[in-house]
Design an enzyme around this catalytic site. Structure first.
Site, short mmCIF file in Angstrom:
data_model
loop_
_atom_site.label_atom_id
_atom_site.label_comp_id
_atom_site.label_asym_id
_atom_site.label_seq_id
_atom_site.Cartn_x
_atom_site.Cartn_y
_atom_site.Cartn_z
N ASP A 47 -0.95 29.13 10.43
CA ASP A 47 -1.48 28.02 9.62
C ASP A 47 -2.26 28.46 8.38
O ASP A 47 -3.04 27.68 7.84
CB ASP A 47 -2.42 27.10 10.46
N CYS A 86 4.45 25.55 13.90
CA CYS A 86 4.59 26.89 14.49
C CYS A 86 5.86 27.10 15.29
O CYS A 86 6.65 27.98 14.96
CB CYS A 86 3.45 27.23 15.43
N HIS A 147 4.21 31.44 21.64
CA HIS A 147 4.45 30.00 21.45
C HIS A 147 5.93 29.62 21.43
O HIS A 147 6.32 28.68 20.72
CB HIS A 147 3.76 29.48 20.18
#
Ligand code: NAG
Ligand code: NAG
Ligand code: NAG
Ligand code: NAG
Length: 590
Positions: A47, A86, A147
């Site tokens: 981010d 993401c 993730h």
């Protein structure tokens, strides 16, 4: 001349390597040739906005170490993430494919994998560059955020784990640093949870209403069992999410080494040092190479965990402190490379998975990144602010220092680029959307392989860009844009995240057209009256979109409801559920 010189050097390196390989094949005694292949060190921030670092024009945040990469290497100024969130962006990065091809997108608003214990994740039949490099004899490691899923059917099958996708070594978080890890008041996950709670509440209310209506009207035909059953189920989910939720979100913040949980819940003050220690020991162990190391920072995602040494030191509050700490980590990592004598034999890359989150600038606080002159931010499919990210590549002695590349490039390009460097072959049985960056980096090609790039938001195509080869103009066409709240701002401040579909977006017919080469901030909408090329450009891009769509085949969507819902039997736990607790780390001192 300079470029020619460097490209010659590069090809000489390659030639020497090829020669050595041939020698190696012929004489088994001569086996230590592996050192000749370049090492690859990839760093990705979470981010971070393109406007947050010095070499992209920030004058007040101090990022000397990241800037050093730009001075000593190549800076990409039109470097694009395949998604503004993401999970899909990282899936595209690792596979070189738009996330819609691997199914790492949603259709219903769940933008990332929400919990550790979901069954969705990077499918087994997707091939990461790590897998190909591993097959070519590289030692492959990932340190930090993953993730991309963990389990499929049990809490220990680890079907989506990095070790199942070509990494030899994993140390970090399988999910992500999230607001919930420390009970921060901003949280993407809680937004999803609240949506589900609202849905359950509606089911309960509906059941109660039909019960009441049935009673009042004396109807005998109401299927009571169904009504009562669904009400009870919804109520149970409600209670479970409400009371177990906070426990689980803490349990989701753990550190894992390979398949073993080492710290649950995490002790955040020492996480940065633990990661650095791991990087240092990986480099020491593998200095004879070749290696691929992916350092996937937990910075600069909320809750912006920052060690005391950096707190209050920047001019931009907690967010700035966090950026400066990450820059310090980058410096440490570059130092480790120097110390092991690896700097000249290692290609170093730095990027961010998507743009900074504007919605995290609430009240007087800045909790999200700054996207410079670009409109919009994280979570928005089409606007530049969500997808235009830093891209720095250093390889001393091979790539010219200080070169600026303005061509359209993508994070997906890393896939064919590192495979090419390692002497591997990109898979031929599927579409690869990335293009080899080396000719552009070396200056042997003037244009990137990307005439068109598509910008998806979940599974919905929001925008497309066309780099017109003959004129060099970069056109951008928006089919769908989010509705900013309040109007006129660059974000959706009422909702934490702009939606990709539904009432929160506008569909444009004819589409919005911008000329990014003259108007990188996307402020002047072109019309047939102001742009003679208008209809031609729209038609040309439409044609490319249709051609692209013909190459898509339907795949299961990994981020949709059933694969992206908390599933108790998939919950990894170090200890006895729900008391998941363990600490197997020694205190680092970096
Ligand atoms: C530098 O970055 C900070 C932190 O995101 C931001 O607040 C500031 O506006 C940026 N400054 C410039 C000149 O871009
Ligand atoms: C992780 O597992 C691999 C083998 O799969 C092993 O080579 C490596 O040393 C392990 N890493 C750690 C830190 O145990
Ligand atoms: C690394 O490469 C640079 C640039 O070519 C050169 O000046 C330097 O001497 C090299 N360092 C080592 C240790 O070989
Ligand atoms: C992977 O498997 C899915 C089915 O689960 C299939 O739809 C998809 O085409 C496969 N992808 C590749 C690259 O083979």
């Amino acid at each position: 001349m300079l470029h020619l010189h460097h490209s010659c050097l590069y090809f000489r390196t390659r030639l020497a390597v090829t020669f050595a390989v041939l020698l190696g094949l012929m004489s088994p005694a001569c086996s230590d040739i592996s050192g000749s292949w370049p090492n690859v060190l990839l760093m990705m921030a979470d981010d971070l906005g393109i406007g947050d670092i010095g070499c992209y024009g920030n004058t007040t945040v101090r990022t000397p170490n990241i800037d050093r990469l730009a001075e000593e290497g190549v800076i990409l100024i039109q470097h694009l993430a395949a998604a503004s969130m993401c999970t899909p962006s990282r899936a595209a990065f690792l596979t070189g494919r738009y996330p819609i091809r691997s199914g790492m997108v949603s259709s219903n608003g769940l933008r990332v994998l929400q919990w550790v214990s979901v069954s969705g994740g990077l499918p087994k039949n997707e091939t990461t560059f790590a897998k190909i490099l591993k097959d070519k004899g590289y030692v492959t490691g990932i340190i930090g955020k993953w993730h991309l899923g963990l389990n499929c059917e049990s809490a220990t099958d680890h079907c989506h784990h990095p070790l199942s996708h070509g990494f030899d070594h994993f140390y970090g978080m399988t999910l992500s640093m999230m607001g919930d890890c420390i009970g921060f008041d901003l949280s993407e996950k809680r937004v999803g949870l609240q949506r589900r709670l609202r849905f359950c509440l509606q089911v309960v209310a509906l059941a109660v209403l039909s019960l009441a209506a049935g009673k009042v009207m004396g109807l005998a035909s109401v299927p009571w069992a169904l009504v009562i059953g669904s009400a009870v189920a919804a109520l149970l989910i409600l209670i479970a999410s409400y009371f177990l939720g906070p426990l689980i979100v803490h349990a989701d913040c753990f550190l894992m080494r390979n398949h073993t949980i080492t710290e649950q819940p995490m002790k955040f003050q020492r996480t940065a040092s633990l990661m650095l220690r791991e990087v240092s020991s990986f480099l020491k162990r593998n200095k004879h190479g070749p290696f691929l190391l992916f350092v996937s920072f937990l910075h600069t995602h909320i809750p912006l965990v920052t060690t005391e040494k950096f707190l209050g030191k920047s001019l931009h509050g907690l967010y700035g402190d966090n950026v400066e700490e990450m820059d310090w980590m980058v410096g440490k990592i570059l130092d480790y490379l120097d110390k092991e004598g690896l700097s000249n034999s290692t290609l170093v890359y730095f990027t961010s998975d998507n743009g900074g989150s504007l919605e995290y600038q609430l009240g007087n606080h800045q909790y999200g990144g700054w996207n410079g002159i670009y409109k919009g931010g994280k979570g928005m499919g089409g606007w530049e602010g969500g997808i235009r990210v830093p891209g720095l590549i250093r390889w001393p002695g091979v790539l010219s220092a200080g070169r600026v590349v303005a061509e359209t490039t993508s994070l997906m390009d890393i896939f064919p680029t590192v495979i090419q460097l390692a002497g591997g072959a990109v898979p031929q049985d599927r579409v690869i959307d990335g293009r080899d960056l080396l000719p552009l980096l070396l200056g042997t090609a003037q244009h990137s392989g990307h005439e068109f790039l598509l910008h998806y938001c979940e599974k919905f195509l929001h925008a497309a860009r066309w780099h017109q080869p003959d004129t060099g103009t970069v056109w951008k066409v928006h089919y769908i844009t989010p509705i900013f709240q309040p109007e006129g701002t660059g974000g959706c401040y009422g909702r934490i995240m702009c939606p990709c579909f539904g009432e929160g977006v506008t569909r444009h017919d004819p589409p919005l057209l911008f000329d990014l080469s003259r108007d990188p901030s996307e402020t002047h909408v072109l019309t047939p009256a102001t742009e003679p090329m208008f209809h031609q450009v729209i038609a040309r891009v439409q044609q490319a979109v249709e051609r692209h769509q013909q190459t898509l085949s339907p795949v299961p969507l990994q981020l949709d409801e059933l694969r992206n819902i908390w599933t108790p039997w998939l919950q990894p736990c170090c200890g006895r559920f729900p008391l998941c607790w363990c600490d197997r780390e020694e205190d680092p001192n970096v």
